[in-house]
Design an enzyme around this catalytic site. Structure first.
Site, PDB file in Angstrom:
ATOM      1  N   HIS A 134      -2.158  19.776   7.370  1.00 45.49           N
ATOM      2  CA  HIS A 134      -3.027  18.677   6.932  1.00 45.49           C
ATOM      3  C   HIS A 134      -2.273  17.348   7.008  1.00 45.49           C
ATOM      4  O   HIS A 134      -1.063  17.299   6.785  1.00 45.49           O
ATOM      5  CB  HIS A 134      -3.508  18.913   5.495  1.00 45.49           C
ATOM      6  CG  HIS A 134      -4.122  20.252   5.278  1.00 45.49           C
ATOM      7  ND1 HIS A 134      -5.374  20.594   5.743  1.00 45.49           N
ATOM      8  CD2 HIS A 134      -3.644  21.366   4.646  1.00 45.49           C
ATOM      9  CE1 HIS A 134      -5.653  21.841   5.404  1.00 45.49           C
ATOM     10  NE2 HIS A 134      -4.617  22.329   4.747  1.00 45.49           N
ATOM     11  N   HIS A 165      12.388   1.018   5.606  1.00 49.12           N
ATOM     12  CA  HIS A 165      12.166  -0.398   5.276  1.00 49.12           C
ATOM     13  C   HIS A 165      12.637  -1.267   6.435  1.00 49.12           C
ATOM     14  O   HIS A 165      13.785  -1.198   6.841  1.00 49.12           O
ATOM     15  CB  HIS A 165      12.931  -0.765   4.005  1.00 49.12           C
ATOM     16  CG  HIS A 165      12.330  -1.929   3.261  1.00 49.12           C
ATOM     17  ND1 HIS A 165      12.087  -3.141   3.854  1.00 49.12           N
ATOM     18  CD2 HIS A 165      11.902  -2.046   1.977  1.00 49.12           C
ATOM     19  CE1 HIS A 165      11.554  -3.965   2.973  1.00 49.12           C
ATOM     20  NE2 HIS A 165      11.422  -3.318   1.826  1.00 49.12           N
ATOM     21  N   CYS A 198       0.812  -1.227   0.000  1.00 45.73           N
ATOM     22  CA  CYS A 198       0.000   0.000   0.000  1.00 45.73           C
ATOM     23  C   CYS A 198       0.843   1.273   0.000  1.00 45.73           C
ATOM     24  O   CYS A 198       0.300   2.357  -0.214  1.00 45.73           O
ATOM     25  CB  CYS A 198      -0.929   0.006   1.212  1.00 45.73           C
ATOM     26  SG  CYS A 198      -2.094  -1.375   1.241  1.00 45.73           S
ATOM     27  N   HIS A 235     -14.398   5.369   4.919  1.00 49.43           N
ATOM     28  CA  HIS A 235     -15.847   5.187   4.977  1.00 49.43           C
ATOM     29  C   HIS A 235     -16.465   5.140   3.585  1.00 49.43           C
ATOM     30  O   HIS A 235     -17.301   4.273   3.293  1.00 49.43           O
ATOM     31  CB  HIS A 235     -16.467   6.342   5.778  1.00 49.43           C
ATOM     32  CG  HIS A 235     -17.964   6.291   5.834  1.00 49.43           C
ATOM     33  ND1 HIS A 235     -18.654   5.502   6.731  1.00 49.43           N
ATOM     34  CD2 HIS A 235     -18.914   6.923   5.098  1.00 49.43           C
ATOM     35  CE1 HIS A 235     -19.948   5.664   6.553  1.00 49.43           C
ATOM     36  NE2 HIS A 235     -20.139   6.518   5.563  1.00 49.43           N
ATOM     37  N   HIS A 272      -2.649   6.802   5.593  1.00 46.46           N
ATOM     38  CA  HIS A 272      -3.155   5.690   4.779  1.00 46.46           C
ATOM     39  C   HIS A 272      -4.389   5.075   5.416  1.00 46.46           C
ATOM     40  O   HIS A 272      -4.372   4.668   6.585  1.00 46.46           O
ATOM     41  CB  HIS A 272      -2.065   4.633   4.608  1.00 46.46           C
ATOM     42  CG  HIS A 272      -2.560   3.346   4.028  1.00 46.46           C
ATOM     43  ND1 HIS A 272      -3.241   3.287   2.830  1.00 46.46           N
ATOM     44  CD2 HIS A 272      -2.498   2.074   4.492  1.00 46.46           C
ATOM     45  CE1 HIS A 272      -3.558   2.033   2.572  1.00 46.46           C
ATOM     46  NE2 HIS A 272      -3.125   1.277   3.559  1.00 46.46           N
ATOM     47  N   ASN A 310     -10.411   0.667   1.767  1.00 47.28           N
ATOM     48  CA  ASN A 310      -8.962   0.669   1.616  1.00 47.28           C
ATOM     49  C   ASN A 310      -8.644   0.450   0.141  1.00 47.28           C
ATOM     50  O   ASN A 310      -8.697  -0.675  -0.369  1.00 47.28           O
ATOM     51  CB  ASN A 310      -8.337  -0.431   2.479  1.00 47.28           C
ATOM     52  CG  ASN A 310      -6.821  -0.459   2.392  1.00 47.28           C
ATOM     53  OD1 ASN A 310      -6.213   0.241   1.594  1.00 47.28           O
ATOM     54  ND2 ASN A 310      -6.197  -1.286   3.215  1.00 47.28           N
TER      55      ASN A 310
END
Length: 518
Positions: free
Chosen positions: A388, A304, A225, A421, A392, A425
């Site tokens: 802001h 990572h 993702c 919502h 994810h 995802n």
């Protein structure tokens, strides 16, 4: 006699102003230091008078060779500095795919399909229902047409059809928004984690739009993702060595071939959370795009944790005991994500935090090392660095945990919650739906800073910092156009199941009084 309660000093107004004064003092220390120095110089010049100043100037002797050498040195250093300075990379515009109404999967439809597909495993059906109620997903998320069949038909042709639908629609909208012609694309990057056909998805895009033969194309797979920000990092590096170039990034995840039809609970989770989506982003290093670009890329930090076995296996594609392929999500996922975020924050903090927060963090670190290891570490206030936040939308637990650890308000995570919502995802493209939500709310102003945080298998935590180039007008179209005014985050009903919250926000059922008076 009962003692009077102690006042809450943490919320004291005076303490608040003390903290604000401290922040201003530390952040503007050099400016405040220059004021008295300039005042002393001005007073001294006034005391000397013009004649004395002129005498001092005339007493100075300048050698023409020294003047020429000094001028040459200044010009040489300036030239080297500007030539070695990294090229500024801009985000000109982007587009998010909006699925058709025919692809919507309300809770009732999803559960009915689950009962028919998993009719021999009622416990797995009940487990999925519990997950859905706590997931933060709404009733309008979408799945590709192949998953609507009973049983699903995850064929190669259906997967390609989904890829063409989500990618080409987002690309067409990007061309319409920016006026970009396909022949003007110099760099193309497509990222899709789990669907990697031959020819690649990037080749599919090149074939569709008949892009130039010398285009620099890349296809990223298996990156999870967080692949969207990896693509941004790759585009930034390429734009540093290719002047006057455009780069188009396509971030998506193809759901069709990855629908799990087994009974393993850890592998059923992705079925409940992942939904279809895609985003196309135009980046540029052209100076002519500076005025029209929406954002400027300031920082990008990648972390990572793949060297650690737990991190490597926490999101793992595998076969279950019946040979059915799916994605196994480990129970340690949240703890591993927290460690990755901590490492990422350690790197990005010094780049973005004001001096006041860095000083407090340093003092806290020294105090814990020297005096008491049990001291609670100081968590920097990232709200001073960003206006802001785009976290994810991996799930409700991910958003809750980051909101708690970063001490963010409900408004700061509103974009993430509402993206989860409304769209679910959508993997690597979720960050762009969140950014579009902020713009659709009319909150993005010139100079505002945005922090995008993404997590991915491996395990990775990547973050990007953008600065808004211009005040962005509220878009009249886009994925949020038909729902931005009716979708609101209400903390009073946030603890209720998503299905109940949806009915309340639509006015179909009244708000239970127990939610107002717990």
């Amino acid at each position: 006699m009962s003692q009077a309660p102690m006042p809450d000093f943490s919320s004291s107004v005076k303490l608040k102003y003390v903290k604000l004064g401290y922040q201003y003092l530390v952040n503007h220390f050099l400016s405040l230091l220059l004021i008295p120095i300039m005042a002393i110089i001005a007073v001294e010049l006034l005391r000397m008078g013009p004649e004395e100043i002129l005498n001092v100037w005339n007493s100075l002797h300048f050698d023409i060779v020294q003047v020429l050498c000094s001028s040459f040195l200044v010009i040489f250093i300036s030239t080297v500095y500007f030539m070695s300075k990294p090229r500024t990379v801009y985000l000109v515009d982007y587009s998010c795919y909006k699925p058709p109404v025919t692809c919507r999967v309300p809770f009732a439809t999803f559960m009915e399909h689950s009962r028919l597909i998993l009719k021999d495993s009622p416990k797995s059906v009940e487990f999925q229902m519990r997950i859905l109620e706590r997931s933060g997903l709404g009733e309008e998320t979408c799945l590709p047409p192949a998953i609507h069949y009973i049983p699903p038909t995850p064929t190669m042709d259906e997967a390609r059809s989904e890829a063409q639908m989500v990618i080409f629609t987002a690309m067409d909208d990007l061309f319409k928004k920016t006026g970009l012609l396909p022949k003007d694309i110099d760099i193309l990057i497509v990222n899709c984690s789990l669907f990697s056909p031959t020819p690649s998805l990037s080749a599919m895009v090149i074939n569709k739009y008949k892009l130039r033969s010398n285009i620099k194309s890349f296809n990223l797979s298996g990156m999870g993702c967080s692949a969207g920000l990896i693509s941004v990092d790759l585009a930034r590096d390429l734009l540093q060595v290719h002047p006057n170039s455009n780069a188009v990034i396509v971030s998506t995840e193809i759901i069709t071939p990855n629908y799990y039809k087994g009974n393993e609970r850890a592998m059923l989770l992705p079925n409940c959370l992942f939904r279809m989506g895609s985003a196309a982003i135009l980046m540029s290093n052209r100076r002519s795009d500076r005025c029209i670009a929406k954002y400027k890329l300031c920082h990008l930090v990648r972390t990572h944790r793949g060297a650690d076995d737990k991190s490597y296996y926490c999101v793992y594609e595998q076969e279950d005991r019946e040979g059915k392929i799916g994605i196994n999500l480990s129970k340690d996922l949240m703890a591993i994500a927290g460690e990755a975020l901590k490492a990422n924050i350690t790197t990005i903090g010094p780049l973005v935090l004001p001096a006041s927060e860095q000083l407090l963090f340093l003092l806290s670190l020294i105090g814990r090392k020297i005096f008491n290891l049990k001291w609670k570490p100081y968590i920097p206030d990232f709200k001073l660095a960003f206006e802001h936040f785009c976290i994810h939308a991996g799930g409700r637990a991910v958003i809750d945990e980051l909101q708690k650890n970063l001490q963010l308000s409900g408004e700061h995570v509103e974009a993430s919650r509402m993206t989860l919502h409304r769209f679910g995802n959508t993997s690597s493209s979720s960050l762009w739906y969140e950014l579009c939500y902020i713009e659709s709310k009319g909150r993005m102003r010139r100079g505002d800073r945005v922090w995008q945080i993404a997590f991915g298998s491996g395990f990775k935590c990547n973050s990007a910092v953008w600065k808004c180039n211009r005040t962005i007008k509220t878009p009249k179209d886009g994925p949020w156009s038909d729902c931005i005014d009716r979708l609101k985050v209400d903390s009073l009903i946030d603890h209720l199941p998503s299905s109940v919250r949806y009915l309340i926000t639509q006015g179909l059922i009244p708000m239970p009084m127990s939610s107002l008076f717990p």
